[in-house]
Design an enzyme around this catalytic site. Structure first.
Site, short mmCIF file in Angstrom:
data_model
loop_
_atom_site.label_atom_id
_atom_site.label_comp_id
_atom_site.label_asym_id
_atom_site.label_seq_id
_atom_site.Cartn_x
_atom_site.Cartn_y
_atom_site.Cartn_z
N GLU A 123 0.86 -1.18 0.00
CA GLU A 123 0.00 0.00 0.00
C GLU A 123 0.90 1.24 0.00
OE1 GLU A 123 -3.52 -0.27 2.81
OE2 GLU A 123 -2.24 -1.87 3.59
N ARG B 32 4.50 -13.79 9.68
CA ARG B 32 5.04 -12.44 9.54
C ARG B 32 6.30 -12.31 10.41
NH1 ARG B 32 0.72 -8.27 11.60
NH2 ARG B 32 2.46 -6.88 11.21
N LYS C 137 2.52 -0.09 11.48
CA LYS C 137 2.62 1.18 10.74
C LYS C 137 2.05 2.32 11.58
CE LYS C 137 2.44 0.09 5.79
NZ LYS C 137 1.62 0.24 4.58
#
Length: 562
Positions: free
Chosen positions: A40, A267, A277
């Site tokens: 993104e 992850r 984030k």
């Protein structure tokens, strides 16, 4: 006599590679391999993304396939060209090459047309309820949800409203398009998920105000994979529960043998840092770090500025591997990877952090000589460089002790000898102090027959100390970076993560004296400061104001002084 040659053991496959090899053996998708990395463009890449990058690009490279870079630009509120540029720069720096650059916005028309098809087939409807009401009606994992009062709206009315939504006739948040699936489904993601929402307040970085409705991730991602020709859509484990919905959307329109398959791996979580984030953004916006490229941040640009190399980061990712089990990786493994990569590459230089003057009383005044020192003992091709030697030098304050114990093998006025690195053997004879009793100058005598590189240079002593010449050494600022947080897992604490910051994560040392040659060092050039650690030149460094950032200490010296 027969001689056997031992082959290098073949590295075992991770489970994703095994899936790919099985698909190839079965001839799925015509034996074609195509992956994508879908960031993104709403933030900077961090080392967790690197794990996905290594997987996506690595699979394509290993199996002679294609990997495309595709920006998931479906939310203009948070996206910016700045992030697009930084992401492409980081991927190039890591050493990966994409086949093509795509954007989810490339498929906005196809996605919109597909949404219209869903409405016409009675598989989607326009809901006018608030986000809070929709969330409440979804129920819980153990209780079924409640149907929206708009769920059975006529198809013609849904078509009209959706088209008017895209013309900008309705306010943000007033309507959404939802898939009509099952409000009692045990998987919460199947309870009439939102497909589109209205966004009119922010222009899209590529399409401006052309579109007033934007697809949600669950609707856009799988379809973009399909439009693009992706065979293996590889994600992290948090998307595992989304996979059935990924497949459901594809089931509604895909025909033929080809279809993308989603697979998930664990992850990356690293001790003493955060990967969120949102939390990183707070650190930046609240001035708790110096920006996204602060060398304490786990961002790719932060690691680059700190002095990490692409190979060190990729070696680290390779060592930790890929599994289906979430876990926490010790940051010391990342630091170890940096040391292992820099050790055979970085030039060894002297840097004196707490300089005191050393005067060689029997060395001729006003005389200098040029000595040779090796650039890197681990690399024979690295060659040597010149060092200017003279009567007055700087040494580390800690390398001299006036009244030293027996196990102190550096300079002290007790007749014990030490070697000056790549120079001569000396012994201390005395010292000067200031009014507060602090040592300001150390006096010594040298043995002119012990010059390094000569026959006398082979004489052994128990200690070698570093030095720089007073007359040509250069002053520098050194930023000693350490772990950003004081606890292993900030996310597991009941305290606000900002309260857990390590107060000693940055120490700025002024007045460090370094070799004259370092005045010509370029930004991001890397060195080993002998006996201290690995350092790189900060991008803001100039010839007039040298700045070095510590990458890692020579050993794991967490919570210890430099």
């Amino acid at each position: 006599m027969t001689t056997t040659v031992e082959e290098t053991p073949k590295k075992s496959l991770n489970f994703i590679e095994q899936i790919v090899e099985n698909d190839l053996q079965e001839g799925r998708n015509g034996g074609r391999i195509q992956t994508r990395f879908p960031p993104e463009p709403n933030g900077y890449l961090h080392i967790g993304h690197v794990k996905a990058i290594c997987m996506d690009f690595g699979i394509a490279e290993k199996y002679h396939g294609t990997c495309n870079l595709r920006f998931d630009d479906t939310n203009p509120v948070k996206e910016d060209v700045e992030y697009v540029d930084s992401i492409t720069e980081d991927i190039k720096w890591l050493g990966f090459k994409w086949q093509n650059i795509y954007y989810a916005s490339d498929y906005f028309q196809q996605l919109y047309d597909l949404a219209i098809r869903f409405i016409k087939e009675g598989k989607a409807y326009v809901d006018e309820q608030s986000a809070e009401t929709i969330a409440q009606q979804k129920g819980t994992p153990t209780e079924a949800g409640t149907n929206s009062p708009y769920r059975d709206r006529p198809i013609a009315e849904n078509l009209d409203l959706f088209e008017r939504m895209n013309r900008g006739e309705f306010a943000e948040g007033s309507m959404v398009l939802r898939a009509k699936i099952d409000m009692a489904h045990p998987n919460m993601h199947f309870r009439d998920p939102i497909m589109y929402r209205i966004i009119t307040s922010h222009p899209h970085h590529r399409t401006g105000y052309t579109w007033k409705v934007y697809p949600m991730y669950d609707f856009a991602h799988g379809q973009s994979d399909y439009f693009e020709g992706v065979t293996h859509s590889i994600c992290t484990l948090e998307f595992e529960v989304h996979r059935p919905l990924y497949d459901w959307f594809l089931d509604q329109f895909v025909e033929g043998d080809y279809r993308p398959k989603q697979r998930e791996f664990n992850r990356l979580n690293i001790t003493y840092t955060v990967m969120s984030k949102r939390k990183m953004l707070q650190l930046v916006q609240e001035g708790l770090v110096a920006g996204w490229d602060d060398p304490r941040m786990p961002t790719v640009c932060g690691l680059r500025r700190r002095g990490y190399t692409p190979q060190a980061i990729r070696n680290f990712i390779d060592k930790i591997g890929y599994t289906k089990v979430e876990g926490m990786i010790d940051v010391s493994l990342l630091e170890y990877a940096a040391r292992e990569d820099l050790k055979p590459k970085a030039t060894r230089v002297s840097a004196i952090f707490e300089p005191i003057k050393l005067v060689i009383t029997n060395y001729p005044e006003n005389q200098t000589e040029v000595l040779q020192t090796e650039n890197n003992p681990d690399d024979e091709q690295a060659g040597t460089r010149d060092l200017l030697f003279g009567r007055e030098l700087y040494i580390e304050r800690g390398d001299f002790m006036e009244e030293a114990p027996k196990d102190f093998f550096r300079l002290s006025p007790n007749g014990r000898e030490v070697r000056l690195k790549s120079a001569y053997i000396v012994k201390a004879t005395g010292c000067d102090k200031d009014a507060e009793g602090h040592i300001t100058t150390v006096y010594c005598e040298y043995d002119p027959t012990t010059k390094s590189g000569t026959e006398g240079g082979n004489r052994k002593v128990k200690s070698t100390i570093n030095w720089v010449n007073i007359n040509d050494s250069v002053e520098a600022e050194v930023r000693v970076y350490d772990r950003l947080f004081a606890v292993e897992d900030p996310s597991a604490s009941d305290k606000d993560f900002r309260e857990l910051l390590n107060p000693d994560s940055l120490k700025v040392v002024q007045g460090v004296r370094v070799e004259a040659a370092l005045a010509k060092a370029q930004p991001l050039d890397k060195f080993q400061f002998l006996k201290v650690g690995y350092f790189c030149v900060d991008p803001d460094s100039t010839a007039e104001h040298l700045i070095f950032n510590r990458t890692v200490a020579l050993k794991d010296t967490w919570a210890k002084k430099v």
